[in-house]
Design a protein around this motif. Structure first.
Motif, PDB file in Angstrom:
ATOM      1  N   ARG A   1      -2.598   5.944   9.032  1.00 16.52           N
ATOM      2  CA  ARG A   1      -3.009   5.117   7.895  1.00 16.52           C
ATOM      3  C   ARG A   1      -2.200   3.837   7.858  1.00 16.52           C
ATOM      4  O   ARG A   1      -2.739   2.749   7.740  1.00 16.52           O
TER       5      ARG A   1
ATOM      6  N   ILE B   1     -10.799 -13.633  -1.108  1.00 15.78           N
ATOM      7  CA  ILE B   1     -10.500 -14.795  -0.263  1.00 15.78           C
ATOM      8  C   ILE B   1     -11.711 -15.181   0.593  1.00 15.78           C
ATOM      9  O   ILE B   1     -12.055 -16.347   0.730  1.00 15.78           O
ATOM     10  N   ILE B   2     -12.397 -14.169   1.121  1.00 13.64           N
ATOM     11  CA  ILE B   2     -13.592 -14.475   1.912  1.00 13.64           C
ATOM     12  C   ILE B   2     -14.642 -15.174   1.030  1.00 13.64           C
ATOM     13  O   ILE B   2     -15.309 -16.124   1.458  1.00 13.64           O
TER      14      ILE B   2
ATOM     15  N   ARG C   1       0.830  -1.209   0.000  1.00 14.90           N
ATOM     16  CA  ARG C   1       0.000   0.000   0.000  1.00 14.90           C
ATOM     17  C   ARG C   1       0.867   1.264   0.000  1.00 14.90           C
ATOM     18  O   ARG C   1       0.533   2.273  -0.606  1.00 14.90           O
TER      19      ARG C   1
ATOM     20  N   ARG D   1      -3.927   1.637  -4.789  1.00  8.97           N
ATOM     21  CA  ARG D   1      -3.584   0.269  -4.409  1.00  8.97           C
ATOM     22  C   ARG D   1      -4.543  -0.319  -3.376  1.00  8.97           C
ATOM     23  O   ARG D   1      -4.586  -1.516  -3.180  1.00  8.97           O
ATOM     24  N   LYS D   2      -5.301   0.592  -2.702  1.00 14.44           N
ATOM     25  CA  LYS D   2      -6.246   0.074  -1.716  1.00 14.44           C
ATOM     26  C   LYS D   2      -7.258  -0.838  -2.405  1.00 14.44           C
ATOM     27  O   LYS D   2      -7.733  -1.825  -1.824  1.00 14.44           O
TER      28      LYS D   2
ATOM     29  N   VAL E   1      -6.693  -2.878  -4.869  1.00 12.56           N
ATOM     30  CA  VAL E   1      -6.089  -4.213  -5.022  1.00 12.56           C
ATOM     31  C   VAL E   1      -6.235  -4.993  -3.727  1.00 12.56           C
ATOM     32  O   VAL E   1      -6.646  -6.156  -3.710  1.00 12.56           O
ATOM     33  N   ILE E   2      -5.909  -4.295  -2.620  1.00 10.98           N
ATOM     34  CA  ILE E   2      -5.979  -4.972  -1.316  1.00 10.98           C
ATOM     35  C   ILE E   2      -7.414  -5.368  -0.984  1.00 10.98           C
ATOM     36  O   ILE E   2      -7.686  -6.505  -0.579  1.00 10.98           O
ATOM     37  N   LEU E   3      -8.344  -4.457  -1.187  1.00  8.82           N
ATOM     38  CA  LEU E   3      -9.757  -4.764  -0.931  1.00  8.82           C
ATOM     39  C   LEU E   3     -10.194  -5.966  -1.765  1.00  8.82           C
ATOM     40  O   LEU E   3     -10.907  -6.863  -1.283  1.00  8.82           O
TER      41      LEU E   3
ATOM     42  N   ALA F   1       3.037  10.190  -0.404  1.00  7.14           N
ATOM     43  CA  ALA F   1       2.930   8.763  -0.700  1.00  7.14           C
ATOM     44  C   ALA F   1       1.485   8.292  -0.733  1.00  7.14           C
ATOM     45  O   ALA F   1       1.103   7.513  -1.595  1.00  7.14           O
ATOM     46  N   SER F   2       0.676   8.825   0.227  1.00  8.96           N
ATOM     47  CA  SER F   2      -0.698   8.346   0.317  1.00  8.96           C
ATOM     48  C   SER F   2      -1.459   8.625  -0.969  1.00  8.96           C
ATOM     49  O   SER F   2      -2.249   7.819  -1.422  1.00  8.96           O
TER      50      SER F   2
ATOM     51  N   ILE G   1      -8.322  -8.400  -3.001  1.00  6.77           N
ATOM     52  CA  ILE G   1      -7.722  -9.653  -2.507  1.00  6.77           C
ATOM     53  C   ILE G   1      -8.464 -10.157  -1.266  1.00  6.77           C
ATOM     54  O   ILE G   1      -8.870 -11.305  -1.176  1.00  6.77           O
ATOM     55  N   PHE G   2      -8.696  -9.226  -0.314  1.00  3.35           N
ATOM     56  CA  PHE G   2      -9.381  -9.618   0.926  1.00  3.35           C
ATOM     57  C   PHE G   2     -10.767 -10.180   0.632  1.00  3.35           C
ATOM     58  O   PHE G   2     -11.151 -11.250   1.115  1.00  3.35           O
ATOM     59  N   SER G   3     -11.524  -9.457  -0.176  1.00  2.92           N
ATOM     60  CA  SER G   3     -12.897  -9.887  -0.464  1.00  2.92           C
ATOM     61  C   SER G   3     -12.899 -11.216  -1.214  1.00  2.92           C
ATOM     62  O   SER G   3     -13.715 -12.100  -0.933  1.00  2.92           O
TER      63      SER G   3
ATOM     64  N   LEU H   1     -15.047  -9.631   7.620  1.00  2.00           N
ATOM     65  CA  LEU H   1     -14.756  -8.858   6.418  1.00  2.00           C
ATOM     66  C   LEU H   1     -15.175  -7.397   6.623  1.00  2.00           C
ATOM     67  O   LEU H   1     -14.439  -6.464   6.275  1.00  2.00           O
TER      68      LEU H   1
ATOM     69  N   PHE I   1      -0.080   6.289  -4.078  1.00  9.19           N
ATOM     70  CA  PHE I   1      -0.412   4.866  -4.182  1.00  9.19           C
ATOM     71  C   PHE I   1      -1.827   4.534  -3.727  1.00  9.19           C
ATOM     72  O   PHE I   1      -2.151   3.387  -3.491  1.00  9.19           O
ATOM     73  N   SER I   2      -2.677   5.575  -3.602  1.00 12.72           N
ATOM     74  CA  SER I   2      -3.972   5.294  -2.963  1.00 12.72           C
ATOM     75  C   SER I   2      -4.839   4.346  -3.788  1.00 12.72           C
ATOM     76  O   SER I   2      -5.718   3.700  -3.260  1.00 12.72           O
TER      77      SER I   2
ATOM     78  N   PHE J   1      -6.643  -9.883   8.876  1.00 14.43           N
ATOM     79  CA  PHE J   1      -6.951 -10.658   7.680  1.00 14.43           C
ATOM     80  C   PHE J   1      -6.139 -11.947   7.628  1.00 14.43           C
ATOM     81  O   PHE J   1      -6.661 -13.020   7.325  1.00 14.43           O
TER      82      PHE J   1
ATOM     83  N   TYR K   1      -3.545   0.002   8.258  1.00 19.06           N
ATOM     84  CA  TYR K   1      -3.321  -1.097   7.316  1.00 19.06           C
ATOM     85  C   TYR K   1      -2.674  -2.295   8.007  1.00 19.06           C
ATOM     86  O   TYR K   1      -2.959  -3.458   7.702  1.00 19.06           O
TER      87      TYR K   1
END
Lengths: 430, 627
Positions: free
Chosen positions: A366, B20-21, A180, B9-10, B12-14, B2-3, B16-18, A347, B6-7, A377, A370
């Motif tokens: 932030r 997998i669930i 991130r 990228r959140k 991508v992370i969301l 930086a925030s 991936i998390f979703s 989730l 690359f913001s 997670f 994370y």
């Protein structure tokens, strides 16, 4: 700076707090169901795990309040001292701790025990946030990466020395935080393929694998050669591809060597997870937990067998049912419905944390957010994945559900520091 | 900053998390809803389905005497996994076995189809006395326990063929029935088989939950899925135990049978097949061994002669002929034929009669069992001008005979009934050629010989038809089930079955003739003081093909009777194999049975003594040896 804080409960995020309380309560009910016996049917019975867990929960709530009371500046100002104190504790437990089933990671006080490894998570989280949010830190720089990895891996190494490999693995979750904050996605992908390669090395014949890699390398090399206009650059690329091939091949053999040095029970676990034949008896033993876990969850059906009606968990078919395999009780007694609800609650909690992390004005908050989301997670994924046969057996708890004080308190601290930081987001700039 | 940089990228992370669930949810959906194997395995692991065996119903005779009951016994069971620290020497001593036997049995209990985790039988049928001793010491032997079993017991050892026996269910039965499991008992013959359903009751099942160490944790969901065992129903049998016992005594050392029926109900009063056996031999674990011994006996005691032996009826069949001829209006009471000692049907030799009877009318013809007379009766029936063809008249005759229950199943409640034999038109066409057979070809049917074969129970049933003057009830063995005489299983026995001859006056003539038989006919020697009864003797020729040659063996002695003449209470058919004249053995035995049943006493001790002591089996064997 514009507003004065009137109460510690002002500005805190009630969604996260609410989810936290709900999960705690559900966890407690399921511990009660998992170890229920008729002789001690009161859920408040202190001699039973459910009674004890209630004490841990009470403690957790107190800790939460304490964390909220502490000035937010404390967490932004002293991550490194906290981190160093934590590392020292981790080291000292190796010398002064009590050995429990092979691992030296516990400080025992009578009936109760604390596991410093659990508390390492928030310390690393704080330290990482502090380091990465400092003005002169650029993720792209090599030095930054090295320091960041050091912050993460140092406590993990100590924990491995305590023989708590599972807990150490949790620290890999910080890869999401790094990503991130600008850590190269290619490296993540590279990491992913490396893991894939290493697993393949254990599954497939090494010679075949190396030949396959060589073929791929040749094909890629030809493709580069044909498509490229700059012959000189193409040559460099091709050299790189073949260098990679050599490294990969070495890795394939290296993994095999490393595997042969592993403890027998770890080997068997890995083999069972990979679906390799480890001989009937060994497989029965190593696969037993997962198999029983699958039976318990699978027999739950759509709506479950009902509260306290789970035969598989209640009559001890599932081992470690109140700790690592607590999700079995959810699956068996509450069925698909209950399991889905619990997964969605997790989730929701994680997504809410990410959402809040993104609205922080300070990078520190932030990054810390994370970290919290990633750790939660990782725990949920590996723990639940293990019970339903999708992840290898790694003994880490399901946050807020699994019986045990250390992990509960550690998660509470981890989460409430974030809630505290968020409630102060208008006061803190960085 | 930086925030900002690359913001994105959140996402991508969301993602991936979703993702997998969602994968987890899909997996849960599969194992919890789609795939059933986990539910089955869970049940197999945590539940023990324990069977509660109901007590099998008792059987009583018509006077309430107990014929069959249950005897308690115990099976010693073992769960090999739970056997710990066993003092093998002590254990073997208590059980009275040696170490080698112990080792073998333990091995058997561990191997498939048994399992070390599940109970299997270690020792069968331990008596109550022994089990009491064992029970005291059982605490020392963990993993062993007793379960109660019931064994059948036949206190008076009578009526083996009728009561039948109970044994372990055959593997084929387990495959086809969902009720029976390996090791269950089931009725294998006789009433035990015919009334298996009411007798056995219904097994109960209770589900016990066990923990991971196979330790019982109580009943599942407080037993809401359990079913209670329903005890088997008691059965009141139609037999008169004392009459049955008496009949069996009379038939000692003789081969043959007695069937006695109450004509007004079709209830079987006595059902003797001799030689018989002690039903207590065919019980529990001793059954297989004893069964083989009985099976190898040259006198075939297991063979149910009363039900399954087919004899030519001989002269007793003349009664049926008389009824048919009257019904066909070709014979009356006063029809008279001349007997010169035989009937000349055109063959090389005339069909012989025992005496020169001269002119006879119908009752006298019956009384003296004149062969000539009945050949003439057969002739007038078959040569009836009413019918154009031999086949027509034969089938009329045949239908009549069948309506008396001859040549077909009576559908009694005793399993494995024999049909007997009654020739058919195709049979004669095959033997003699189409249209090439006539009255004279088949004349031996007239006197109950030739192709005719009747079982003793069919013969007794014919007597019932005559005694009832035109109908019978299916002979049966059960009066009431659980004190209910109208149980659905019994309703078919309440139905009258009419013979094709229904005019009672025709029967009256026959009855008059049968009465003559006793008064001054062939059975005059078997009169019973004070009882006016009706009977018919028979002497069945007994030819057997041995080594391709037809050999004339000693005749079977046959006798049928009903008594008293008015308002008959008992109809009886007796067959004594290789005993000669009907009047010689069958008649006195029948008369004794009648007297015993009607008066419960015997006024002719000499006759009784002779019958009881008569040994036809051995005298025939000795006779053969002398030759």
């Amino acid at each position: 700076m514009s507003r004065e804080q009137k109460s510690i409960f002002q500005n805190i995020d009630w969604t996260i707090t609410g989810l936290f309380v709900v999960l705690l309560f559900l966890g407690w009910l399921n511990i009660y169901a998992a170890v229920f016996n008729d002789e001690h049917s009161s859920i408040f019975d202190i001699s039973q795990k459910y009674g004890k867990q209630l004490m841990w929960i009470t403690g957790a709530l107190l800790i939460a309040i304490v964390v909220l009371i502490i000035d937010a500046n404390f967490f932004t100002a002293f991550p490194f001292p906290i981190y160093i104190a934590c590392c020292l504790t981790l080291i000292s437990v190796i010398f002064f701790g009590t050995e429990i089933s092979g691992s030296k990671s516990w400080f025992r006080f009578g009936d109760f025990g604390l596991q410093p490894a659990e508390f390492g998570k928030f310390a690393v989280c704080l330290a990482l946030a502090k380091y990465m949010s400092s003005l002169d830190t650029q993720m792209a720089r090599f030095q930054t990466k090295v320091i960041a990895f050091f912050i993460i891996l140092f406590p993990a190494l100590i924990i491995i020395l305590e023989k708590e490999t599972g807990t150490a693995l949790v620290y890999t979750a910080f890869i999401f935080v790094m990503f991130r904050e600008g850590f190269s996605g290619n490296i993540m992908l590279g990491g992913f393929f490396t893991v894939l390669l290493l697993i393949s090395a254990l599954l497939v014949n090494k010679v075949v694998l190396v030949i396959l890699l060589a073929v791929i390398a040749v094909v890629v090399a030809i493709a580069i050669w044909v498509s490229s206009r700059n012959r000189k650059k193409a040559k460099q690329f091709i050299m790189g591809v073949f260098a990679l091939l050599v490294v990969a091949s070495a890795g394939v053999y290296g993994v095999d060597h490393a595997f042969s040095k592993m403890a027998p029970h770890q080997k068997v676990r890995i083999n069972v997870f990979l679906g390799k034949d480890v001989g009937k008896d060994l497989k029965k033993k190593a696969g037993y937990n997962v198999n029983q876990s699958l039976i318990a969850i699978g027999s739950g059906g759509f709506a479950g067998k009902g509260f306290l009606q789970g035969t598989q968990t209640k009559y001890n078919f599932v081992p470690e049912q109140s700790t690592d395999f607590i999700f079995c009780t959810v699956g068996e007694e509450w069925g698909f419905l209950g399991s889905a609800v619990v997964l969605f609650l997790f989730l929701a909690l994680i997504l809410r944390i990410i959402f809040i992390a993104e609205r922080q004005r300070s990078s520190f908050s932030r990054i810390y957010g994370y970290g919290v989301a990633s750790i939660l997670f990782f725990h949920v994924t590996v723990n639940v994945g293990m019970t339903i046969g999708l992840a290898p057996v790694i003994g880490i708890p399901l946050p807020f559900f699994s019986y045990g004080g250390s992990s509960l308190w550690a998660f509470t601290i981890l989460l409430f520091i974030f809630i505290k930081l968020d409630s102060n987001r208008l006061l803190i700039l960085r | 900053m930086a925030s900002q940089q690359f913001s994105d990228r959140k996402y991508v992370i969301l993602a991936i998390f979703s993702a997998i669930i969602l994968i987890f949810l899909a997996r849960l959906f599969y194992i919890q809803i789609v795939d059933d194997q986990y539910k089955l395995t869970a049940r197999n692991q945590a539940f023990r389905y324990m069977t509660d065996y109901p007590a099998r119903g008792n059987i009583f005779d018509r006077k309430g005497k107990r014929l069959v009951y249950n005897q308690a016994a115990y099976d010693l069971m073992v769960i090999p996994k739970q056997v710990k620290d066993l003092d093998t020497i002590d254990f073997c001593k208590v059980l009275g076995i040696d170490k080698e036997t112990f080792r073998k049995r333990m091995l058997k209990a561990k191997q498939a189809p048994n399992s070390p985790l599940k109970p299997s039988v270690f020792e069968k049928e331990i008596s109550i006395e022994h089990s009491a001793i064992l029970n005291e010491k059982l605490y020392k032997f963990s993993g062993f326990f007793l379960v109660s079993r019931t064994l059948r017991k036949y206190p008076s050892s009578i009526a083996a063929h009728l009561l039948g026996y109970v044994g372990e269910v055959a593997p084929e039965m387990i495959d086809t029935s969902s009720y029976y499991k390996n090791g269950d008992y089931i009725g294998i013959s006789g009433m035990e088989k015919a009334y298996e359903l009411p007798l056995r009751g219904v097994k109960g099942i209770h589900i016990e939950v066990v923990d991971v160490h196979n330790r019982p944790q109580g009943s599942y969901m407080n037993g809401i899925y359990d079913t209670l065992a329903v005890a088997g129903k008691d059965i009141e049998c139609t037999l008169d135990a004392s009459l049955q016992e008496y009949g069996e005594k009379l038939m000692q050392n003789k081969i043959g049978s007695i069937v006695a029926i109450e004509p007004s109900t079709g209830e079987i009063l006595a059902f003797v097949s001799s030689p018989s056996y002690d039903p207590n031999l065919l019980i529990g674990s001793t059954l297989p061994k004893n069964f083989v011994t009985l099976q190898q006996d040259s006198l075939t005691p297991l063979f149910n002669r009363a039900l399954m032996a087919s004899y030519p009826p001989g002269s007793t069949f003349k009664l049926v002929m008389t009824l048919i001829a009257q019904n066909e209006k070709v014979l009356t009471r006063s029809s008279s034929f001349f007997c010169a000692g035989g009937y000349n049907y055109g063959g090389a030799r005339p069909l012989k009669c025992d005496a020169h009877h001269g002119y006879l009318e119908l009752p006298a013809g019956i009384a003296h069992s004149c062969n000539t007379y009945f050949c003439n009766v057969f002739r007038v029936v078959m040569d009836n001008r009413k019918y154009a063809k031999m086949e027509d008249v034969f089938s009329v005759w045949r239908n009549h005979v069948t309506s008396f229950g001859i040549g077909r199943h009576l559908n009694t409640d005793i399993p494995n009934e024999l049909r007997g034999s009654l020739p058919t038109i195709p049979h004669y066409n095959k033997v003699f050629g189409a249209h090439r057979w006539h009255t004279s070809t088949i004349i031996s049917l007239a006197i109950g010989q030739g192709e005719l074969g009747i079982t003793p129970i069919q013969n007794a049933n014919v007597v019932c038809v005559i005694a009832n003057k035109g109908f019978y009830f299916i002979p049966h063995t059960v009066r009431s089930i659980n004190k209910n005489p109208n149980d659905s299983l019994l309703l078919r026995f309440r139905e009258k079955h009419f013979a094709m001859v229904t005019d009672t006056s025709y029967y009256n003539v026959v009855i008059e003739g049968m009465n003559e038989v006793v008064k001054h006919g062939t059975a005059a020697a078997s009169q019973i003081p004070g009882i006016d009864y009706c009977a018919k003797t028979g002497t069945a020729e007994n030819k057997r093909v041995i080594n391709g040659k037809v050999i004339q063996l000693k005749d079977h002695s046959m006798f049928i009777a009903f008594a008293p003449k008015e308002n008959p209470k008992i109809a009886i058919a007796v067959a004594v194999e290789n005993a000669g004249w009907g009047a010689a053995w069958a008649a006195p035995i029948a008369s004794l049975m009648i007297e015993k049943y009607l008066t419960d006493s015997i006024s002719r001790p000499l006759v009784e003594k002779k019958m009881l002591e008569g040994d036809i089996v051995h005298s025939n064997i000795i006779g053969k040896q002398k030759k």
